[in-house]
Design an enzyme around this catalytic site. Sequence first.
Site, PDB file in Angstrom:
ATOM      1  NE  ARG A 213      47.673  32.254  46.803  1.00  0.00           N
ATOM      2  CZ  ARG A 213      46.857  32.912  46.380  1.00  0.00           C
ATOM      3  NH1 ARG A 213      45.553  32.973  46.234  1.00  0.00           N
ATOM      4  NH2 ARG A 213      47.313  33.610  44.928  1.00  0.00           N
TER       5      ARG A 213
ATOM      6  CB  THR B 226      38.199  35.313  44.515  1.00  0.00           C
ATOM      7  OG1 THR B 226      39.396  34.951  43.690  1.00  0.00           O
ATOM      8  CG2 THR B 226      38.537  35.384  46.050  1.00  0.00           C
TER       9      THR B 226
ATOM     10  CB  THR C 153      40.179  32.305  45.552  1.00  0.00           C
ATOM     11  OG1 THR C 153      40.371  32.457  44.018  1.00  0.00           O
ATOM     12  CG2 THR C 153      41.538  31.832  46.157  1.00  0.00           C
TER      13      THR C 153
ATOM     14  CD  GLU D  28      43.343  32.942  39.436  1.00  0.00           C
ATOM     15  OE1 GLU D  28      43.157  33.852  40.226  1.00  0.00           O
ATOM     16  OE2 GLU D  28      43.587  33.115  38.297  1.00  0.00           O
TER      17      GLU D  28
ATOM     18  CD  GLU E 193      44.262  30.776  44.095  1.00  0.00           C
ATOM     19  OE1 GLU E 193      44.313  31.700  43.534  1.00  0.00           O
ATOM     20  OE2 GLU E 193      43.215  30.099  43.950  1.00  0.00           O
TER      21      GLU E 193
ATOM     22  CB  SER F 112      45.098  40.519  44.627  1.00  0.00           C
ATOM     23  OG  SER F 112      46.169  40.360  43.606  1.00  0.00           O
TER      24      SER F 112
ATOM     25  N   GLY G  22      37.785  39.846  43.151  1.00  0.00           N
ATOM     26  CA  GLY G  22      38.013  40.602  41.727  1.00  0.00           C
ATOM     27  C   GLY G  22      39.458  40.581  41.152  1.00  0.00           C
ATOM     28  N   GLY G  23      40.383  39.627  41.359  1.00  0.00           N
ATOM     29  CA  GLY G  23      41.638  39.432  40.877  1.00  0.00           C
ATOM     30  C   GLY G  23      42.411  40.580  41.612  1.00  0.00           C
TER      31      GLY G  23
HETATM   32  N1  GLY Z   1      43.322  34.291  42.956  1.00  0.00           N
HETATM   33  C1  GLY Z   1      42.902  35.472  43.343  1.00  0.00           C
HETATM   34  C2  GLY Z   1      44.009  35.816  44.126  1.00  0.00           C
HETATM   35  O1  GLY Z   1      44.589  35.263  45.111  1.00  0.00           O
HETATM   36  O2  GLY Z   1      44.281  37.105  44.227  1.00  0.00           O
END
Ligand code: GLY
Length: 597
Positions: A114, A407, A425, A427, A446, A475, A496-497
């Site tokens: 991340r 993503t 991702t 973001e 992000e 997520s 998908g956020g």
């Molecule tokens: N940017 C999407 C997530 O990390 O959930």
Amino acid sequence: MRVRSRRGLGALTVAVALAATAAAPVAAQQQTVPEAVPVPEAVTTAQEMVVTANPLATRAGEQVLRNGGTAADAAVAAQTVLGLVEPQSSGLGGGAFVVWHDGASGEITTYDGREKAPLAATEDRFAGLSFTDAWQSGLSAGVPGTPALMEEIHTRHGALPWQRLFAPGLRLALGGYEMTDRTAALVDSYLANNDSCSDRLFFRDPVAFEYYTNGSETDCAAKPGGTRMRNPDYADTLKTLRDEGAEGFYTGQLAEAVVEAVQGDPHLPGDMTLEDLADYEVAERSPVCSDYRGHEVCGMGPPSSGALAVGQMLGILEHFDLGDDPLDPDAVHLFAQAGRLAFADRNLYVGDADFVTVPAEGMLDPDYLAERAGLITDEDMGTAEPGIPPGEFDPTAPQTESNESGTSHVSVVDRYGNALSMTTTVESGFGNGVMVDGGGFLLNNELTDFSFAAADAEGTPIANRVQPGKRPRSSMSPTIVRDAEGSLELVTGSPGGSRIIGYTAQSIVNVIDFGLDPQQAINVPHVQNNNGSTALEPPIPGVTLDYDVAALRAALEARGHPVTVTEQASGLSVIQVTSEGLVGGADYRRDGSIGGR
Ligand code: GLY
């Protein structure tokens, strides 16, 4: 390859007007709309499979598998291609999580690549900024994690030489690829927000502007889908990674170019430094696993909320019989209530566990989830309140906004019995919109996944507030499901956020509860509730099953649900291990693609 169909689709006919497929029983077809459009069918292979959101990325992974590569090798190759051909979703300037099932040892390992907040970041980073202002700025760019993650999974689990994994990406970057209609449409939709070709917030960066658009002050439309694109700068970056490893990205000329792009942002400069880049490390974290009807469901723990929320939803749903139709109002009601309860806890408790105490074990405690399931009645519960799970946690206030989106997801099973689930991702679409000069890749945004507010009105801190060196809550829900003996059963995940959580949970429920194969599971229109309205996906001819969305809406409204009917941007990549081989499903809401043999 041969197409395989598992359980007959007749099970869905009560409320679902099915599109005709070879597998649909005659009785089912007679109940459907007169001109049914065939929906995609699953693909079966004997020993290896890769599913991604783009055919070129799938082909890259497939070649690597064919050459004896592992799932980790295939994911590295696929990622180098995704960053080129699906740049709106993931890339070298972004971050990713990997869940790994080791065929030899049976162990599950999770890797956290991340993005991190720079050391100079403070809690008030986004105070007073709109989401758009923050997104389109250097402030939103986190220290990228994807190059380090690629190296880590290759070092730990690769079989082919690192250098070979870059061949497909290099060939496409130098030889050219066709811009997809999807990318072109997205560029155009962002450009439409600008005042003019010269007065731009979106694609404010001249490098990205020139690459993706016609690039003049009078004509700045997106290059049309099908345009032959070359990206020699991206090829140079791949060569650096190939020859110097991740260190070539996090130090030296490339790192300097990243810092310059962040600190020189034409809208709002950021504060990432060379030290931030040089210090970046992938974290190996304990997998978060939960039991669902005798299956072990494992995923990514904090900073992702994915495995906790998916696990909570499943742990709550386990207390109910969902019937035999995923779009029956009873099943949708239960799924929506489970979503409400899971999101209430997620929004309160989950942040980067290196910074806040997350009651992860308590959130998945069976007694706690039984108590939560007991809150569900026949009527919609309205906004769910968070529970008090057993275990320690910091006093925190709920985060109200939830901005994640974009993503991509990669699922792979190799001939050695390994499996990899990677969600990756930048973001939002095209990350923060800045392409690193000479690097040919986009920076992420992000850090807008952090809460913009640091505390609530009473001053209670929010778990997911900005802190220096912290990773924003995600997520992303890369997931691997195994049976009671630890044998691999399912690899799944989606972009998908914040809806990733529902998409992933729905794919698991569709396979385990409704007996659907991966493609049938993906073809079911999405339903979900993130503790707001219950969102129903309208049917898409040729992509999803047809169904009477108005009837489902009415049935849910009769139970008190606020309902919205909204298009959904999932991108599920699902592989199931069966006695007949590997059965794959791709998401044709995007450019999903399955490869293998
Ligand atoms: N940017 C999407 C997530 O990390 O959930």
